[in-house]
Design a protein around this motif. Structure first.
Motif, short mmCIF file in Angstrom:
data_model
loop_
_atom_site.label_atom_id
_atom_site.label_comp_id
_atom_site.label_asym_id
_atom_site.label_seq_id
_atom_site.Cartn_x
_atom_site.Cartn_y
_atom_site.Cartn_z
N ILE A 66 26.02 35.40 -39.54
CA ILE A 66 26.88 34.30 -39.09
C ILE A 66 27.30 33.44 -40.28
O ILE A 66 28.47 33.04 -40.38
CB ILE A 66 26.16 33.47 -38.00
CG1 ILE A 66 25.95 34.33 -36.75
CG2 ILE A 66 26.95 32.21 -37.66
CD1 ILE A 66 24.99 33.74 -35.74
N LEU A 67 26.38 33.17 -41.20
CA LEU A 67 26.72 32.39 -42.39
C LEU A 67 27.75 33.12 -43.25
O LEU A 67 28.70 32.51 -43.75
CB LEU A 67 25.45 32.10 -43.22
CG LEU A 67 24.48 31.09 -42.63
CD1 LEU A 67 23.16 31.11 -43.39
CD2 LEU A 67 25.08 29.69 -42.62
N GLN A 68 27.58 34.42 -43.41
CA GLN A 68 28.54 35.20 -44.19
C GLN A 68 29.93 35.10 -43.56
O GLN A 68 30.92 34.91 -44.26
CB GLN A 68 28.09 36.66 -44.27
CG GLN A 68 28.99 37.52 -45.14
CD GLN A 68 28.45 38.94 -45.28
OE1 GLN A 68 27.65 39.41 -44.46
NE2 GLN A 68 28.87 39.62 -46.32
N GLY A 69 30.00 35.20 -42.24
CA GLY A 69 31.26 35.08 -41.54
C GLY A 69 31.90 33.71 -41.68
O GLY A 69 33.12 33.57 -41.61
N ALA A 70 31.07 32.69 -41.89
CA ALA A 70 31.56 31.32 -42.06
C ALA A 70 31.88 31.02 -43.53
O ALA A 70 32.24 29.88 -43.86
CB ALA A 70 30.53 30.33 -41.53
N GLY A 71 31.70 31.99 -44.41
CA GLY A 71 32.04 31.80 -45.82
C GLY A 71 30.97 31.14 -46.65
O GLY A 71 31.21 30.75 -47.79
N VAL A 72 29.75 31.03 -46.11
CA VAL A 72 28.64 30.43 -46.87
C VAL A 72 28.08 31.51 -47.79
O VAL A 72 27.82 32.64 -47.36
CB VAL A 72 27.55 29.89 -45.92
CG1 VAL A 72 26.39 29.32 -46.71
CG2 VAL A 72 28.14 28.83 -44.98
N THR A 73 27.90 31.16 -49.07
CA THR A 73 27.43 32.14 -50.06
C THR A 73 26.10 31.71 -50.66
O THR A 73 25.64 30.58 -50.45
CB THR A 73 28.47 32.29 -51.20
OG1 THR A 73 28.66 31.02 -51.83
CG2 THR A 73 29.79 32.81 -50.66
N ASP A 74 25.50 32.60 -51.44
CA ASP A 74 24.24 32.35 -52.14
C ASP A 74 23.17 31.83 -51.18
O ASP A 74 22.56 30.79 -51.41
CB ASP A 74 24.48 31.38 -53.31
CG ASP A 74 23.34 31.41 -54.31
OD1 ASP A 74 22.68 32.46 -54.42
OD2 ASP A 74 23.12 30.38 -54.97
N VAL A 75 22.94 32.58 -50.12
CA VAL A 75 22.10 32.15 -49.00
C VAL A 75 20.65 32.58 -49.19
O VAL A 75 20.37 33.71 -49.57
CB VAL A 75 22.64 32.73 -47.67
CG1 VAL A 75 21.68 32.49 -46.53
CG2 VAL A 75 24.02 32.16 -47.37
N THR A 76 19.73 31.65 -48.92
CA THR A 76 18.31 31.94 -48.79
C THR A 76 17.84 31.32 -47.48
O THR A 76 18.12 30.15 -47.21
CB THR A 76 17.49 31.37 -49.96
OG1 THR A 76 17.98 31.95 -51.18
CG2 THR A 76 16.02 31.68 -49.81
N ILE A 77 17.13 32.10 -46.68
CA ILE A 77 16.65 31.65 -45.37
C ILE A 77 15.15 31.91 -45.30
O ILE A 77 14.71 33.02 -45.55
CB ILE A 77 17.36 32.41 -44.23
CG1 ILE A 77 18.88 32.25 -44.32
CG2 ILE A 77 16.83 31.97 -42.87
CD1 ILE A 77 19.65 33.26 -43.49
N GLU A 78 14.38 30.89 -44.94
CA GLU A 78 12.95 31.03 -44.69
C GLU A 78 12.68 30.56 -43.27
O GLU A 78 12.98 29.41 -42.94
CB GLU A 78 12.14 30.19 -45.67
CG GLU A 78 12.32 30.60 -47.12
CD GLU A 78 11.57 29.68 -48.07
OE1 GLU A 78 10.41 29.32 -47.77
OE2 GLU A 78 12.16 29.33 -49.10
N THR A 79 12.13 31.43 -42.43
CA THR A 79 11.98 31.12 -41.01
C THR A 79 10.57 31.43 -40.53
O THR A 79 9.97 32.42 -40.92
CB THR A 79 12.98 31.93 -40.17
OG1 THR A 79 14.30 31.68 -40.64
CG2 THR A 79 12.90 31.56 -38.70
N LYS A 80 10.08 30.57 -39.65
CA LYS A 80 8.80 30.76 -38.97
C LYS A 80 9.08 30.67 -37.47
O LYS A 80 9.87 29.82 -37.05
CB LYS A 80 7.82 29.68 -39.41
CG LYS A 80 6.48 29.69 -38.71
CD LYS A 80 5.63 28.54 -39.24
CE LYS A 80 4.30 28.44 -38.58
NZ LYS A 80 3.52 27.31 -39.12
N SER A 81 8.46 31.52 -36.68
CA SER A 81 8.55 31.44 -35.23
C SER A 81 7.15 31.29 -34.66
O SER A 81 6.30 32.16 -34.84
CB SER A 81 9.22 32.69 -34.64
OG SER A 81 9.20 32.65 -33.22
#
Length: 140
Positions: A66-81
């Motif tokens: 979704i971020l790529q589609g919105a044009g956001v670059t150089d992405v790092t995501i850290e997630t806990k569930s």
């Protein structure tokens, strides 16, 4: 359709029994689990921990798309569930799945947060959970 699998073997009763859990890929192979790892906090894995890991991974991948589609670059995501197992009548039920994610990327913070909200509802694991799924977002 993509099909993957996990398997489990259980021997004995609920409290005195022991199980082994494996995945098709072999990442988990005969990993022990039991009542003590699920309800008493003993070392080892349990179904909720595995669902949490799958949920965090799925959400992060969906968010990346979704971020790529919105044009956001150089992405790092850290997630806990965090998966909440609670008493339900005579048994137990997974009632909550709380995502906490920290996202960095080149883009408008409001757009990044909106993308996270879309991923919260849209990732396939969120969809399969019959639980209240919530999310805390930190954009850095």
């Amino acid at each position: 359709m993509i099909v993957n699998s996990g398997s489990a073997k259980w021997e004995g009763g609920l409290k005195d029994g022991k199980g082994l859990i494996s995945t098709r890929s072999g990442v988990l192979s005969d990993q022990p689990y039991g009542f003590n790892t699920r309800f008493e906090g003993k070392p080892g894995t349990n179904p909720e921990e595995l669902i949490g890991a799958a949920h965090a991974a799925c959400f992060s991948m969906a968010l990346s798309m979704i971020l790529q589609g919105a044009g956001v670059t150089d992405v790092t995501i850290e997630t806990k569930s965090e998966i909440g197992l609670d008493k339900d009548g005579e048994g137990f039920a997974i009632k909550t799945a709380h995502l906490t994610t920290k996202i960095s990327g080149n883009g408008d913070p409001a757009v990044i947060e909106d993308c996270a909200r879309q991923a919260e509802k849209g990732c396939p694991v969120s969809k399969v959970l019959n639980a209240e799924v919530t999310l805390d977002v930190t954009v850095v």
